[in-house]
Design an enzyme around this catalytic site. Structure first.
Site: not given
Length: 339
Positions: A135-137, A139, A234
């Site tokens: 998962l993205d930073k 998120t 995003r």
């Protein structure tokens, strides 16, 4: 970690190359790893060293004795984990928005990998400490971690085959009228290498979305991924002009609701991360094959945002635009007369 395995080559493997036969007998290990073990002499056939290309007859006794080096060198750290489920094969957890998944130049420690290695030191022998998807930073949400080589191999294959379903909740800028699909390739931004973008020569990326609630200038969406490109949700939402609220990279211009309360203006202006949460994860258990579905409830910051947006929408629909958060000191700007 020391590893010892032994087996007898099945008769149905007769005529196959040794590395081919062993790849079938040891599905937990990749064929390239088995070939390396044969070359290094860690695998003996009937007590003698063998070659990868040697043909087997069936009935041979194979012994493996080797040391598996740690796949991950990060330092274990006692960082709390929100574990939703755990057994001998997998861990399913709810990642908080303030933790980064992997150590990197800007985040050498304090990451999810460090926390996982403290929770289960054996994960050092599993690629990426067992992490199957990232998962993205900033998120938040549900993730699955494999605890064994076999589980990791199966889950990675299932992810590539789109057998793992991931659904996200996000709050975006703009009035999204209806759901839809974004099918646009994603790759490195041609001018900014730190960003991703929709580009002609990018990798295929497909994002499905549907409307959960509309709030005028903001919309709460449920998003499902078919692919797993970096920053996919995003990038795709920004591409169709509905950027994720709070996104520091792709967020675009902030649009404030008409006559919004002080509290709503403040949270929209100062939301400290992208309003993106991995809500649901559905997968086949890598050992039992059971279909399992996990949910990570919305975190407090997104709940607060949605509550304030709901209050504003309801106030506007009922004709009142009271904007002060203190009812004892509130000033009523106007009241619509429906008559």
């Amino acid at each position: 970690m020391h590893l010892e395995e032994s087996l007898i080559i099945p008769d149905h493997c007769a005529g196959q190359r040794l590395d081919q036969a062993l790849a079938q007998c040891w599905p937990d290990f990749s064929r390239s790893r088995i070939q390396d073990w044969i070359k290094s002499g860690d695998i003996l056939v009937d007590g003698e060293a063998a070659r990868s290309r040697a043909q087997v007859l069936g009935g041979e006794t194979v012994v493996l004795q080797t040391e598996i080096e740690d796949e991950v060198s990060a330092v274990p750290q006692d960082i709390p984990l929100d574990i939703l489920y755990e057994d001998d094969a997998i861990i399913v957890l709810n990642k908080s928005p303030d933790i980064v998944v992997h150590p990197a130049a800007g985040n050498p420690d304090g990451t999810l990998v460090n926390a996982l290695l403290f929770h289960d030191p054996a994960l050092a022998a599993v690629p990426r400490a067992g992490i199957v998807h990232r998962l993205d930073k900033q998120t938040s949400g549900v993730m699955v971690v494999a605890k064994t080589l076999a589980a990791h191999k199966t889950l990675v294959a299932n992810l590539a085959a789109r057998k793992i379903r991931r659904e996200y909740d996000t709050v975006v800028m703009g009035h999204v009228v209806a759901g839809g699909t974004v099918d646009k390739p994603i790759g490195r931004h041609p001018r900014d290498r730190q960003r991703q973008a929709v580009v002609t020569m990018g990798k295929p990326a497909v994002t499905h979305y549907r409307v959960l609630q509309q709030y005028g200038e903001q919309t709460w969406l449920r998003v499902q991924l078919e692919t797993g490109r970096t920053h996919q949700i995003r990038v795709h939402m920004a591409h169709i002009r509905y950027p994720v609220i709070g996104d520091p990279v792709y967020g675009g211009r902030l649009r404030l609701p008409h006559r919004a309360s002080t509290a709503l203006v403040d949270i929209l202006r100062n939301f400290e991360r992208q309003a993106l949460h991995a809500r649901f994860l559905t997968l086949e258990h890598p050992v039992s094959g059971e279909v399992m579905r996990f949910e990570a409830p919305l975190p407090d910051d997104m709940l607060e945002l949605l509550e304030l947006l709901t209050e504003h929408r309801d106030r506007m629909q009922h004709g009142s635009t009271q904007v002060d958060d203190d009812p004892d000191e509130a000033e009523v700007i106007y009241v619509r007369d429906d008559d």
